[in-house]
Design an enzyme around this catalytic site. Structure first.
Site, PDB file in Angstrom:
ATOM      1  N   SER A 155      -2.858   0.338 -15.143  1.00  0.00           N
ATOM      2  CA  SER A 155      -2.434   1.714 -14.913  1.00  0.00           C
ATOM      3  C   SER A 155      -2.957   2.625 -16.029  1.00  0.00           C
ATOM      4  O   SER A 155      -4.164   2.722 -16.234  1.00  0.00           O
ATOM      5  CB  SER A 155      -0.907   1.762 -14.777  1.00  0.00           C
ATOM      6  OG  SER A 155      -0.486   3.008 -14.289  1.00  0.00           O
ATOM      7  N   ASP A 250      -0.669   1.801  -3.206  1.00  0.00           N
ATOM      8  CA  ASP A 250      -0.629   2.453  -4.515  1.00  0.00           C
ATOM      9  C   ASP A 250      -1.254   3.841  -4.408  1.00  0.00           C
ATOM     10  O   ASP A 250      -2.366   3.973  -3.897  1.00  0.00           O
ATOM     11  CB  ASP A 250      -1.407   1.599  -5.521  1.00  0.00           C
ATOM     12  CG  ASP A 250      -1.334   2.120  -6.951  1.00  0.00           C
ATOM     13  OD1 ASP A 250      -0.790   3.219  -7.178  1.00  0.00           O
ATOM     14  OD2 ASP A 250      -1.835   1.419  -7.857  1.00  0.00           O
ATOM     15  N   HIS A 280       1.735  -0.574  -6.732  1.00  0.00           N
ATOM     16  CA  HIS A 280       1.435  -0.318  -8.135  1.00  0.00           C
ATOM     17  C   HIS A 280       2.389  -1.130  -9.008  1.00  0.00           C
ATOM     18  O   HIS A 280       3.584  -1.202  -8.745  1.00  0.00           O
ATOM     19  CB  HIS A 280       1.603   1.169  -8.439  1.00  0.00           C
ATOM     20  CG  HIS A 280       1.102   1.556  -9.791  1.00  0.00           C
ATOM     21  ND1 HIS A 280      -0.220   1.834 -10.033  1.00  0.00           N
ATOM     22  CD2 HIS A 280       1.745   1.694 -10.978  1.00  0.00           C
ATOM     23  CE1 HIS A 280      -0.370   2.137 -11.309  1.00  0.00           C
ATOM     24  NE2 HIS A 280       0.808   2.059 -11.910  1.00  0.00           N
TER      25      HIS A 280
END
Length: 308
Positions: A155, A250, A280
């Protein structure tokens, strides 16, 4: 493909938590709400060592993981945790770093970079890049091979890893063998199709969350620096080979795939994979989502192959 059943069960658990109002919540309150929950015994490694990295003008924390069978002077992967540059720490990604060390056979140095908004861009990136320089300078103390290096992150950490690779190329830094980018933040564009499909909050990460994170990280959200929005960088040639992993459900899926395409178009060797049925954060949820483990194993194998 529909949602993975293990992910669906986890989302049901998350749905019982109090909702977060991103119009009013403070970074401190979100950090408190996201205190690490141990989902199971962490993956075993041969050595875990907490470190203090003395960088120019500041000291930050880090944690070194050495897996069983690493041998003498193993390669090193610098790992940068996710959390939107605002939350997350060594504890939140302890299990992930351990799993990556085991899967890659490499030592992993998790970097506890300073967080936004107390330290906005480029401060967190400076910490991540300077940690790479520190690791090379202290290779003997760490017991690693400074000629076999990679960066990895999930991320916001994937964003930082990508930017570290760019800076290492441009600033004559250490030569990196690989970059592992796990559902990376690559752009500040909230109009992509995956935001429209997956950004409601039903799949853990929401558009509102990402807008909140970005607003705390950069001063000008309308014109972020290309070291922050790496997809906007105009020269991606000559970067290390990359593995890019994204999740089907995501909001960041499309920008991650777009960054993989941009790297490939610049002549970088890229292996990209979309994890079907996943959301995610699934890499760090493997204790509750065992179906995430094959993706971790494949990512580790890519690191192992690149590091030699």
């Amino acid at each position: 493909m529909t949602l993975n059943p293990q992910v669906e069960a986890l989302l049901g658990y998350f749905a019982q938590m109090p909702p977060v109002d991103y119009a009013t919540i403070t970074p401190q309150a979100l950090r408190e709400a996201n205190r690490t929950m141990q989902m199971g015994p962490p993956p075993a490694v041969a050595q875990v060592r907490d470190l203090a990295l003395d960088l120019p003008g500041r000291t930050i924390g880090a944690r070194l993981y050495v897996p069983e069978g690493a041998g003498e002077n193993p390669p090193l992967v610098l790992f940068y945790h996710g959390g939107g540059w605002v939350i997350g720490d060594l504890e939140s990604h302890d299990a992930t770093a351990r799993a990556l060390a085991r899967a890659s056979g490499a030592a992993v140095l998790a970097v506890d970079y300073r967080l936004a908004p107390e330290t906005k861009f480029p401060g967190p990136l400076d910490d991540c890049y300077d940690a790479l320089l520190w690791a090379v300078a202290h290779a003997g103390d760490l017991g690693i091979d400074p000629a076999r290096l990679a960066v990895a992150g999930d991320s916001a950490g994937g964003n930082l890893a990508a930017a570290v690779a760019i800076r290492a190329r441009d600033e004559g830094g250490p030569k990196l063998a690989h970059q592992l980018l796990i559902y990376p933040v690559a752009d500040a564009d909230f109009e992509r199709g995956s935001y429209a499909s997956n950004g409601s909050g039903a799949y853990f990460l929401s558009t509102a969350m990402m807008q909140w994170f970005w607003a705390h990280y950069v001063v000008d959200l309308d014109a972020p620096h290309p070291h922050a929005a790496v997809l906007r960088h105009d020269d991606l040639a000559g970067l290390p080979s990359a593995t890019v992993v994204v999740a089907q459900y995501d909001p960041l899926r499309d920008e991650g795939l777009a960054y993989a395409d941009a790297l490939a178009a610049a002549g970088v060797a890229v292996d990209s994979e979309e994890a079907p049925g996943m959301i995610h954060g699934f890499f760090s949820m493997f204790e509750a989502v065992p179906d995430a483990m094959p993706f971790i194993e494949r990512a580790g194998a890519k690191l192992k192959a690149a590091l030699g």
